[in-house]
Write a protein that holds these residues in place. Sequence first.
Motif, mmCIF file in Angstrom:
data_model
loop_
_atom_site.group_PDB
_atom_site.id
_atom_site.type_symbol
_atom_site.label_atom_id
_atom_site.label_comp_id
_atom_site.label_asym_id
_atom_site.label_seq_id
_atom_site.Cartn_x
_atom_site.Cartn_y
_atom_site.Cartn_z
ATOM 1 N N THR A 1 0.832 -1.198 0.000
ATOM 2 C CA THR A 1 0.000 0.000 0.000
ATOM 3 C C THR A 1 0.869 1.251 0.000
ATOM 4 N N ASN A 2 1.953 1.175 0.729
ATOM 5 C CA ASN A 2 2.825 2.341 0.830
ATOM 6 C C ASN A 2 3.453 2.678 -0.519
ATOM 7 N N ILE A 3 3.746 1.652 -1.295
ATOM 8 C CA ILE A 3 4.336 1.933 -2.605
ATOM 9 C C ILE A 3 3.358 2.762 -3.432
ATOM 10 N N LEU A 4 2.109 2.396 -3.360
ATOM 11 C CA LEU A 4 1.124 3.119 -4.150
ATOM 12 C C LEU A 4 0.790 4.478 -3.531
ATOM 13 N N VAL A 5 0.480 4.444 -2.253
ATOM 14 C CA VAL A 5 -0.004 5.675 -1.618
ATOM 15 C C VAL A 5 1.158 6.571 -1.209
ATOM 16 N N GLY A 6 2.139 5.976 -0.576
ATOM 17 C CA GLY A 6 3.213 6.766 -0.016
ATOM 18 C C GLY A 6 4.238 7.185 -1.045
ATOM 19 N N TYR A 7 4.589 6.276 -1.939
ATOM 20 C CA TYR A 7 5.614 6.617 -2.912
ATOM 21 C C TYR A 7 5.027 7.254 -4.157
ATOM 22 N N CYS A 8 3.913 6.707 -4.621
ATOM 23 C CA CYS A 8 3.411 7.231 -5.891
ATOM 24 C C CYS A 8 2.277 8.236 -5.681
ATOM 25 N N GLY A 9 1.817 8.358 -4.436
ATOM 26 C CA GLY A 9 0.829 9.390 -4.163
ATOM 27 C C GLY A 9 -0.566 9.095 -4.683
ATOM 28 N N GLN A 10 -0.829 7.856 -5.053
ATOM 29 C CA GLN A 10 -2.170 7.511 -5.530
ATOM 30 C C GLN A 10 -2.941 6.908 -4.370
ATOM 31 N N ILE A 11 -3.800 7.702 -3.772
ATOM 32 C CA ILE A 11 -4.500 7.217 -2.586
ATOM 33 C C ILE A 11 -5.455 6.103 -2.989
ATOM 34 N N SER A 12 -5.334 5.004 -2.297
ATOM 35 C CA SER A 12 -6.158 3.865 -2.680
ATOM 36 C C SER A 12 -6.891 3.294 -1.476
ATOM 37 N N LEU A 13 -8.163 3.059 -1.673
ATOM 38 C CA LEU A 13 -8.934 2.371 -0.645
ATOM 39 C C LEU A 13 -9.324 0.989 -1.143
ATOM 40 N N GLY A 14 -8.565 0.509 -2.110
ATOM 41 C CA GLY A 14 -8.915 -0.784 -2.677
ATOM 42 C C GLY A 14 -7.952 -1.889 -2.307
ATOM 43 N N SER A 15 -7.068 -1.629 -1.336
ATOM 44 C CA SER A 15 -6.055 -2.638 -1.018
ATOM 45 C C SER A 15 -6.689 -3.951 -0.613
ATOM 46 N N GLY A 16 -7.783 -3.875 0.125
ATOM 47 C CA GLY A 16 -8.457 -5.097 0.557
ATOM 48 C C GLY A 16 -8.830 -5.947 -0.640
ATOM 49 N N ALA A 17 -9.317 -5.296 -1.668
ATOM 50 C CA ALA A 17 -9.726 -6.035 -2.867
ATOM 51 C C ALA A 17 -8.535 -6.742 -3.481
ATOM 52 N N PHE A 18 -7.379 -6.071 -3.491
ATOM 53 C CA PHE A 18 -6.232 -6.719 -4.117
ATOM 54 C C PHE A 18 -5.714 -7.871 -3.260
ATOM 55 N N MET A 19 -5.860 -7.723 -1.948
ATOM 56 C CA MET A 19 -5.551 -8.885 -1.106
ATOM 57 C C MET A 19 -6.474 -10.039 -1.480
ATOM 58 N N ALA A 20 -7.746 -9.713 -1.654
ATOM 59 C CA ALA A 20 -8.707 -10.760 -1.989
ATOM 60 C C ALA A 20 -8.354 -11.403 -3.318
ATOM 61 N N ILE A 21 -7.983 -10.585 -4.279
ATOM 62 C CA ILE A 21 -7.643 -11.152 -5.589
ATOM 63 C C ILE A 21 -6.457 -12.103 -5.437
ATOM 64 N N GLY A 22 -5.456 -11.664 -4.680
ATOM 65 C CA GLY A 22 -4.320 -12.546 -4.440
ATOM 66 C C GLY A 22 -4.768 -13.852 -3.805
ATOM 67 N N ALA A 23 -5.609 -13.720 -2.788
ATOM 68 C CA ALA A 23 -6.024 -14.907 -2.048
ATOM 69 C C ALA A 23 -6.842 -15.852 -2.922
ATOM 70 N N TYR A 24 -7.830 -15.310 -3.604
ATOM 71 C CA TYR A 24 -8.708 -16.193 -4.376
ATOM 72 C C TYR A 24 -8.003 -16.757 -5.603
ATOM 73 N N SER A 25 -7.143 -15.947 -6.236
ATOM 74 C CA SER A 25 -6.421 -16.496 -7.383
ATOM 75 C C SER A 25 -5.505 -17.612 -6.919
ATOM 76 N N ALA A 26 -4.803 -17.364 -5.823
ATOM 77 C CA ALA A 26 -3.918 -18.406 -5.313
ATOM 78 C C ALA A 26 -4.732 -19.648 -4.969
ATOM 79 N N TYR A 27 -5.902 -19.425 -4.418
ATOM 80 C CA TYR A 27 -6.755 -20.557 -4.060
ATOM 81 C C TYR A 27 -7.145 -21.348 -5.302
ATOM 82 N N LYS A 28 -7.579 -20.608 -6.324
ATOM 83 C CA LYS A 28 -7.982 -21.306 -7.548
ATOM 84 C C LYS A 28 -6.804 -22.067 -8.134
ATOM 85 N N LEU A 29 -5.660 -21.408 -8.194
ATOM 86 C CA LEU A 29 -4.507 -22.063 -8.796
ATOM 87 C C LEU A 29 -4.048 -23.242 -7.952
ATOM 88 N N GLY A 30 -4.197 -23.088 -6.659
ATOM 89 C CA GLY A 30 -3.752 -24.161 -5.771
ATOM 90 C C GLY A 30 -4.699 -25.347 -5.769
#
Lengths: 375, 420, 306, 284, 261
Positions: free
Chosen positions: A74-103
């Motif tokens: 989140t810090n890379i996006l918000v802190g370094y690149c200045g793009q405030i994001s409230l979607g981090s949870g969604a990207f965690m979910a995408i990681g989790a569910y994609s990994a689940y599907k692949l696994g």
Amino acid sequence: MLYRETGQFKTAYAQDMAIFPIRQDRIGLGILLGIAFIGVPLLATFHIWPFGRDYLLWAILLPFLVLALAAIGTNILVGYCGQISLGSGAFMAIGAYSAYKLGTGVHIPLAWLGFAISIPPLPVLASILLGGLAAAGCGILFGIPSLRIKGLYLAVATLAAQFFFDWVFLRVPWFTNYAPSGSVNAPELNFFGAVVQTPVERYLLCLTFVTVIAFLAKNLVRGNLGRQWMAIRDMDIAAELIGIRPLYAKLTAFAVSSFIIGVAGALWAFVYLGSWEPLAFSIDRSLQLLFMVIIGGLGSIMGSFVGAAFILIVPIMLNLIPTELGVPLSTETITHLEFIIFGSLICYLLIKEPHGFARLISICKEKLRLWPFPY
Amino acid sequence: APATAQNEQFIPILSYRTGPYAVNGAPYANGVADYYNLVNERDGGINGVKLLVEECETSYATDKGVECYERLKSKGPTGAAFINPLSTGITFALTEKTAADKIPIITMGYGRADSKNGAVFAYNFPLLGTYWSAADIAIQHVARELGGIDKLKGRKISLLYHDSPYGKEPIPMLQVLAQKYGFEFTPIPVTHPGVEQKSQWLAIRQNRPDYVLVWGWGVMNSTAVKEAAAVAYPRDKMIGVWWSGAEPDVTPAGDQAIGYKSLMLQHGAGKFPVHADIEKYVYAKGKGSTEPGKVGEVLYNRGMVNAMLGVEAIRKAQEKFGQKPLTGEQVRWGLENLNLSDARIKELGFEGMLKSIRISCSDHEGTRDGRVQQWDGRSWKIISDWYTADESLIDPLVADVSGKYAADKKIQPRDCAKES
Amino acid sequence: MGQFLEVLIGGLMSGVLYSLVALGFVLIFKASGVFNFAQGAMVLLAGLALVRALDLLIANGFPYWAAVVLGIGFAAAIMAMTAWLIERFVIGPLVNQDALTLFMSTIGVTFVLEGAAEMIFGSDVYPLRLFPTDAWFLFESLFPGGILINKLDVWGALIAGILVAGLALFFQWTKTGRALRAVADDHLAAHSVGIPISWIWFVVWLVAGLVALVAATVWGTKLGVQFSITFLALKALPVLIIGGLTSIPGAIAGGLIVGAGEKIAEVFLGPSIGGGIEYWFAYVLALAVLLVRPQGLFGERIIERI
Amino acid sequence: MKGLRVSIPKVANAREAAALVLSVNNIEVVYDHVILVLKGVSLEVPRGHIVALLGANGAGKTTTLKAISNLLHAERGEVTKGSILFDGVEVKSLSPNDLVRRGCIQVMEGRRAFAHLTVEENLLTGAFTRRDGKSAIAQDLERVYAYFPRLAERRGSTAGYTSGGEQQMCVIGRALMSRPKMILLDEPSMGLAPRIVEEIFEIVKDLNVKEGVSFLLAEQNTNMALRYASHGYILENGRVVMDGEARTLASNEDVKEFYLGVAGDKRRSFRDVKHYKRRKRWLG
Amino acid sequence: MRAPDTNEILLQIDGVALSFGGVRALRDVSFNIRKGEIRAIIGPNGAGKTSMLNVINGFYHPDHGAITFKGRTRTKMQPFEAARGGIARTFQNVALFKGMSALDNIMAGRTLKVRRGLLWQILRYGPALAEEVEHRHRVEEIIDFLEIEAIRKVPVARLPYGLQKRVELGRALAMEPDLLLLDEPMAGMNLEEKEDMSRFIIDVNNHYGTTIALIEHDMAVVMDLSHRVAVLDHGVKIADGTPDEVKKNQAVLDAYLGVAH
Ligand SMILES: Nc1ncnc2c1ncn2[C@@H]1O[C@H](COP(=O)(O)OP(=O)(O)OP(=O)(O)O)[C@@H](O)[C@H]1O
Ligand SMILES: Nc1ncnc2c1ncn2[C@@H]1O[C@H](COP(=O)(O)OP(=O)(O)OP(=O)(O)O)[C@@H](O)[C@H]1O
Ligand SMILES: [Mg+2]
Ligand SMILES: [Mg+2]
């Protein structure tokens, strides 16, 4: 006297550009890593205080590590690149569910094309990393609006990603392998034959991920790409005029950040929760990550850790203290007090240092350097 | 931490008295806490083993629930006797952990429906009823009101559900039932926490289902009732699950809630002999956890029943393992061999609240009986006889889903025939 | 047709109810550049203060109208105190800090308000009935069943309209309104020309608190006063950005668009893709609007100059 | 040059105090709790005078002005020592808003116009503290437009989109709108066309003579500043290194060489500075 | 004063017009910049000087007219292309990256010269590190040249205005531009600093042969440094020629300089 650079001469730029140019910092980090990689597991294996029960490992350190990783993303996006994001949870979910599907094996019947895509279950490590990649892909997609939308408007717009993916994982049964409740279970954590099971093993697994990714992320933000991100953050027009392409800079930030967050999401699901539902990655999670980054310090990898610790652990401590002290308060009152104190602490901290812990630490270092003189 | 005496049985309470679901979480937790208190005050514990309880606030959030579990699971001389997460989400998250830690997880009237199968879910106890039982009972009641099971054919029944594992659990069962009885089934999700349901109810107003089943929790329930009133959908065609049938679900709607029905997890509101004890031993000593006026509310009573079943399981286990603090694994044996006859229930002061229960290795649910109650503006009135959910419909589904879980998790199902 | 109209009207109306909450955000943002995360908590606090005072007064034999007046007075006083405390201890000391820091501090405020409100006033659900909640059925001759319009929604819309008109006039035409916009642009420069920022912020937070109180009366009647009311903030966000963070009439316009859009989507599109889409649909709608106008429909242009 | 300055309390008697509109006594300023910027600065502005504050980049001019108008705390700066008296009142006890009400206004460096307000609205915010009625304000508005015709042309434009110089005029005009007794001008000439610079100094003189407004002028254009000021202070590295009457300063050899760029009595060409040796510093 | 040897035209502006709503910032302006010269653009406030630079490096797109840069003609530039083509600039309102140190700001100016991609940068090893060190060398040269060694690691937000301008110049130089656009580089500086700045500009022009377009309100500087001067007023070019010619031009005196200067 302890914290002086005197006598540490640098004879090459490469030295000055090392991760920790100051010797004391290097020593400190070494000690910290030593404790984390060797000390904690030893204590925990032999159940020595404070690791007598698994509580510290399971309920504090494990979530801390994973969320710190997500906070780095989140810090890379918000802190370094200045793009405030409230979607981090969604990207965690995408990681989790994609990994689940692949696994657990992917099967996409493309009936109208007359064939089906089938991927056999992948090993855990591959699923986690590919989960991160999937998140990176979605991150790029949802990063495109950032080329036009800025600041708080973008923040709210990223909520579109948050709510959309919440809904997708809730509503599309394919992602949950048609589980009736929509709650899914992580596959076995088998790393090249070694099965990760006990809290200590899980802890070491997460620690490894976090350490490696934190170092790589630090490399990135120190390099040219990191400077491009910060330039976009600080003044996007000027950045463009010196030859930084906003498209490239922003989308790489979205990609790298989402990748890290996605990996963190997969770890959160596989290693910490074991069984989860979309609610585990709700808007609350996104907000929590944003809090960590702001409190820790925007644009600081180190700050992400401190921020994660603060946001995660302080409420738990506040909640624990009255019971541990035997103060006769109802859980209700304790929780309300926890809220009040935690909220006040946040405000106090910000007033003391609006730029978060990272700045606080650097000011302390500066003071140490001047010590014993005040200025 | 206060020094723990050696002769104490530790029982954690995961509760939520804050956050969006506090309205329903608090009375339940009060019932639980008061009953444990009663056992200590009146009987001096279970056969002399005092109950040591500690509450932990989850705010109905899964990750906090996990933290609470970790915090409390190994407290006391023998660790937690069992755990009641009071949240389907937390139940899912803890299922594997509790099995590894050998601590039974009691999910009375909620949790995973497939965990009825004790052969796979050795540590899960969805006592008194799962959502699949609930779904079946609700449809039975609808059939009764319509005048026969055959009258279901061609009817429209909608399910207004909380969009979470909790709300989604009944869907497969209702689909099975819809196919079997030939009614048209429409699931309608409501996003957490359920403060906004206008579009759902406008759709219902157009679609005019014959019945609306409500699978809500917290604010979603009362909002559903109000919105129903706003679109003039008859409240007596709404049937809530047993988590949608307590006082906080109807009082905010005032008179608009009159006629609203809900399932009962056997018991309803009201005071029974055990309440007299509670008042005498707990409230009279100023140790009650709520206002005396709230004793006997639906969720309060449910908390009591839940606590009582846990206590009885410990008592049962003590028969085998001795009158001392027991480990979770030992309590599990007690739960799995729990057999409360009507006589024993009467003895405990719960007569009229519960029917007899018998739990076994293959049936961790125990009983699947329920009734229906209706809100008359001031109190809940029981309006039906007992229904028993149809096992022949539920069991294949349980076998299917739990089998998949076992395969996923590489669990070797126990052979219940061999278990005593 | 009848159904479409009904959904459309219902959507527009409930959108205006969101606007009531969004207005509070706009006020504070417009006057200080602070994105006030605590607006939802303020609605909760105002609602709890009101309903608890009402209960107490009625229990003590006050006539209903007197109880309502006194109750509203009490709640307003609580909001004034809150505004003062926030200005004095949180926002005031953070003058001239960047937007994210200020945003974070309002999150701290949220925690404090939620904890304190529930600790003082209780965390149960408290029914509030200030407005009628039944419905009219219009044009029954034209459409079977008529077109349903909820009386509460009409009340809400009316109140929102009055509020917006008043506040918009205030901001556009008074010296204070101009000063507020100046403060939002540059705290330090505003200081330097002698604008009393503390006082101005107190006033603005107070007005936002009163708007929260109004929102609480309407939403409290709809839902009962309880913790879940804080979730309204999330429903108000898309409204806010569609209208533009700095535009008071924009809050209404955004409300209408979001309300109508999401309800129509849910009712007519939802069933075919599984339902429950209105939450994200509102945000996707907002995203779409922003892609065309990055500052929202009525927001101030974002100045890009070098 | 006056004698050595030490931290003797400045206001010895009431008469002298009345003659001073501003006195800064040995102040120290620290940013972020660690960065010491002003190391004991003292200066005074007699009523009805124009005083110039000169010095290189980073000498601390802006910091001094901000300390006077009490704007430091918003930048995480702090006056840790010394005192500042405006009209005999300790500044610390006043809010920036009080100060403006009492007639002390600052023109901040860096063209800080309110970007989203129009030029005219910007000017009107300057009159925020005034209570003397709409027509008086309207009159002053016209006066500012008369000073800066360019602003009149652009009165309806959003300030954020006007040119750098237009913004600078706008900010100066805004300060004039408050009808101050004392103006702290931070680099007023920055980015303005030579003609306008002259005009600005004429305005300063005009206000000073006709309305008795006092000025503290932080300025890089030493030439101009010393021409219009009665006194000057030279700041170097957070310390006052030289002060005195403007005329004396202007004739000082060092000042001539380093600040005015005259060698002998001919102006040096900027072409010829190429191998020019870096100058000595007065203090480290 | 030595004029550049060639007459080769680096940049040609033809009939450029630009307006914002009712404001006509530029009206049919044409002029050129020769390779290697220092070309001043002056004019009263709001004349359109900054707008002209913005058109040249693509931040504003003109309504009419053509820009020919290095022989290629187009109606509008894209900022990125302009940068890649070798146009660098400094800004009237300092536009540094506030959150970064002076060093990082200048390093950021090297973006276009960086060859190694994302993955190499993640590893920051071998060739990637070597490249980074190489860039650092170049940047250190600039730092030495501008004499800002002491503030290398200071976050630029803390620097006084004058030094910020210098860092900004450093950032532009790091791009190794062919054409350097300077927008009031000496505003807010005292004489000594102006002299320093002049020295840098002349050095850049002489040693690197960089062509420079300079906007400045200090006439002494403009007259001393520039080879040719273009004068804008209200968006119109009112004079163009050598400093001496311009200085005597009556229109210029009226519109800009005011009393004899
Ligand atoms: N907010 C701040 N935080 C830290 N240091 C600061 C801050 N503002 C200024 N400084 C430091 O204070 C010193 C004095 O700065 P100041 O702006 O007062 O100088 P100045 O004389 O006005 O210079 P200039 O002529 O360039 O405007 C500088 O060295 C600067 O680095
Ligand atoms: N983006 C814009 N929108 C509206 N007007 C603009 C814009 N950019 C410039 N202008 C107007 O165009 C005119 C020319 O502005 P420009 O910035 O080019 O002036 P300048 O010659 O640089 O003046 P200065 O010397 O004051 O910096 C000004 O009146 C300005 O207000
Ligand atoms: Mg300055
Ligand atoms: Mg300009």
